[in-house]
Motif scaffolding. Structure first.
Motif, short mmCIF file in Angstrom:
data_model
loop_
_atom_site.label_atom_id
_atom_site.label_comp_id
_atom_site.label_asym_id
_atom_site.label_seq_id
_atom_site.Cartn_x
_atom_site.Cartn_y
_atom_site.Cartn_z
N ALA A 124 0.82 -1.21 0.00
CA ALA A 124 0.00 0.00 0.00
C ALA A 124 0.86 1.26 0.00
O ALA A 124 0.60 2.20 -0.76
CB ALA A 124 -0.93 0.00 1.21
N VAL A 125 1.88 1.29 0.84
CA VAL A 125 2.76 2.46 0.91
C VAL A 125 3.49 2.65 -0.41
O VAL A 125 3.64 3.78 -0.89
CB VAL A 125 3.76 2.31 2.08
CG1 VAL A 125 4.84 3.39 2.00
CG2 VAL A 125 3.02 2.39 3.42
N THR A 126 3.92 1.56 -1.03
CA THR A 126 4.62 1.65 -2.32
C THR A 126 3.72 2.22 -3.41
O THR A 126 4.12 3.10 -4.17
CB THR A 126 5.14 0.26 -2.74
OG1 THR A 126 6.08 -0.21 -1.77
CG2 THR A 126 5.84 0.34 -4.10
N VAL A 127 2.49 1.73 -3.48
CA VAL A 127 1.56 2.22 -4.50
C VAL A 127 1.23 3.69 -4.28
O VAL A 127 1.23 4.50 -5.22
CB VAL A 127 0.27 1.37 -4.51
CG1 VAL A 127 -0.78 2.00 -5.42
CG2 VAL A 127 0.57 -0.05 -4.96
N LEU A 128 0.95 4.07 -3.04
CA LEU A 128 0.60 5.46 -2.76
C LEU A 128 1.79 6.39 -3.03
O LEU A 128 1.61 7.51 -3.52
CB LEU A 128 0.14 5.60 -1.31
CG LEU A 128 -1.23 4.99 -1.02
CD1 LEU A 128 -1.47 4.89 0.48
CD2 LEU A 128 -2.35 5.79 -1.68
N THR A 129 2.98 5.93 -2.72
CA THR A 129 4.17 6.73 -3.01
C THR A 129 4.35 6.91 -4.51
O THR A 129 4.70 8.01 -4.98
CB THR A 129 5.41 6.08 -2.39
OG1 THR A 129 5.25 5.99 -0.97
CG2 THR A 129 6.67 6.90 -2.68
N ALA A 130 4.09 5.85 -5.27
CA ALA A 130 4.18 5.95 -6.73
C ALA A 130 3.15 6.93 -7.28
O ALA A 130 3.44 7.71 -8.20
CB ALA A 130 4.00 4.57 -7.35
N ILE A 131 1.96 6.90 -6.73
CA ILE A 131 0.92 7.86 -7.15
C ILE A 131 1.39 9.28 -6.85
O ILE A 131 1.22 10.20 -7.67
CB ILE A 131 -0.41 7.55 -6.44
CG1 ILE A 131 -0.98 6.22 -6.94
CG2 ILE A 131 -1.42 8.68 -6.68
CD1 ILE A 131 -2.19 5.74 -6.17
N ARG A 132 2.00 9.47 -5.70
CA ARG A 132 2.49 10.81 -5.35
C ARG A 132 3.60 11.24 -6.30
O ARG A 132 3.66 12.41 -6.70
CB ARG A 132 3.00 10.81 -3.90
CG ARG A 132 3.36 12.20 -3.39
CD ARG A 132 3.54 12.19 -1.89
NE ARG A 132 3.70 13.54 -1.39
CZ ARG A 132 4.85 14.03 -0.93
NH1 ARG A 132 5.95 13.29 -0.93
NH2 ARG A 132 4.91 15.27 -0.48
N TRP A 133 4.50 10.37 -6.65
CA TRP A 133 5.55 10.71 -7.61
C TRP A 133 4.95 11.24 -8.91
O TRP A 133 5.49 12.14 -9.54
CB TRP A 133 6.41 9.49 -7.90
CG TRP A 133 7.38 9.13 -6.81
CD1 TRP A 133 7.78 9.93 -5.77
CD2 TRP A 133 8.04 7.89 -6.64
NE1 TRP A 133 8.66 9.25 -4.96
CE2 TRP A 133 8.84 8.00 -5.47
CE3 TRP A 133 8.05 6.69 -7.35
CZ2 TRP A 133 9.64 6.95 -5.01
CZ3 TRP A 133 8.85 5.65 -6.90
CH2 TRP A 133 9.63 5.77 -5.74
N GLY A 134 3.81 10.65 -9.30
CA GLY A 134 3.17 11.09 -10.53
C GLY A 134 2.61 12.50 -10.48
O GLY A 134 2.29 13.08 -11.52
N THR A 135 2.51 13.06 -9.27
CA THR A 135 2.02 14.44 -9.13
C THR A 135 3.14 15.46 -9.04
O THR A 135 2.89 16.67 -9.00
CB THR A 135 1.14 14.58 -7.87
OG1 THR A 135 1.95 14.41 -6.69
CG2 THR A 135 0.02 13.55 -7.87
N LEU A 136 4.39 15.00 -9.00
CA LEU A 136 5.54 15.91 -8.83
C LEU A 136 5.95 16.48 -10.18
O LEU A 136 7.04 16.24 -10.70
CB LEU A 136 6.70 15.17 -8.17
CG LEU A 136 6.40 14.57 -6.79
CD1 LEU A 136 7.61 13.84 -6.25
CD2 LEU A 136 5.96 15.66 -5.81
N LEU A 137 5.05 17.26 -10.75
CA LEU A 137 5.24 17.87 -12.06
C LEU A 137 5.00 19.37 -11.93
O LEU A 137 4.33 19.83 -11.00
CB LEU A 137 4.23 17.29 -13.07
CG LEU A 137 4.29 15.79 -13.34
CD1 LEU A 137 3.04 15.37 -14.12
CD2 LEU A 137 5.55 15.43 -14.13
#
Length: 263
Positions: A124-137
């Motif tokens: 869960a933490v890995t998936v949520l962190t990946a989603i957050r990375w996708g917003t770092l634009l």
């Protein structure tokens, strides 16, 4: 230590506190807010370190017990004596902890954290962190990605079954909340250490789980049933991790059934 909490408040009646998940904000509850406000004085909060609520002066709390103690203190300061509470994900775990500590009149926990195995927590933490990375634009590019498109659908696919049901402005707002949530790393780190819910609330409790949850997998509902045998357990058909957007009428009815259950 006092905390500063931003919130949206609507309606009248017995108070109902709404608590979002990690990386989200009070607007997670927008699809159900007016429906709930027909029956309750609804207070949808931004947890400290998320949305418009700043990180506390002493930093983010180190564990769930500290988070719950801070929020309970805030409730007292606001004159909110034993409100009903509903929470999603991280907010669901907090709702249950508040219930176990005797701070609330009832609790509805929607895909709550704390019923996972070690592997499930890391996933869960890995998936949520990946989603957050996708917003770092850059914001203009992030805004462009939040327009209705396959890109936006993919960005929200892990969180909800029907990402097309939220508008462009709400999608951007959610993405910015995920990107700018100063408390994200601290909370994710604490979750990764293996928090588990072990309490025994003696107030009406409902645990609701979307059968298409891709963050906190539906099999965790079986663990919740074992640990909370006296709670009402509900499956939300066709719903993902954020059922407020997938099935607002069903979710609102689930919460109201809990708040109207005699203690």
């Amino acid at each position: 230590m006092s905390i500063e909490v931003a919130y949206e408040r609507r309606g009248s009646g017995e108070p109902l506190l709404l608590i979002h998940g990690i990386g989200h904000h009070w607007r997670a509850w927008e699809p159900v807010l007016d429906r709930l406000a027909e029956a309750h004085d609804v207070i949808a909060i931004d947890l400290p370190g998320f949305g418009r609520s700043p990180v506390p002066d002493g930093g983010m709390p180190g564990d769930m017990a500290a988070s719950v103690a801070q929020l309970a203190q805030w409730l007292t300061a606001q004159g909110l004596h034993r409100p009903h509470v509903a929470g999603n994900s991280l907010g669901g775990a907090i709702a249950l902890e508040l219930a176990a500590a005797g701070h609330v009149a009832s609790a509805t926990a929607i895909s709550p954290a704390g019923f996972w195995t070690r592997w499930h927590a890391r996933y869960a933490v890995t998936v949520l962190t990946a989603i957050r990375w996708g917003t770092l634009l850059p914001r203009p590019l992030l805004r462009a990605n939040m327009r209705p498109s396959p890109t936006r659908a993919l960005a929200f696919a892990m969180l909800m079954t029907h990402p097309g049901r939220i508008g462009e402005e709400r999608a951007l707002s959610d993405a910015l909340a995920m990107r700018d949530g100063a408390g994200f790393r601290s909370v994710a780190r604490a979750a990764g250490k293996g928090y588990h819910f072990r309490g025994a609330p003696d107030v009406p409790v409902t645990v609701a789980w979307g059968d298409r949850d891709r963050i906190l997998l539906p099999r965790q509902a079986a663990i919740a049933r074992e640990r909370l045998p006296h709670a009402r357990h509900v499956t939300l058909p066709g719903c993902g991790h954020i059922p407020m957007s997938d099935a607002p009428d069903l979710l609102a009815e689930t919460i109201l059934t809990t708040t109207h259950t005699p203690a």
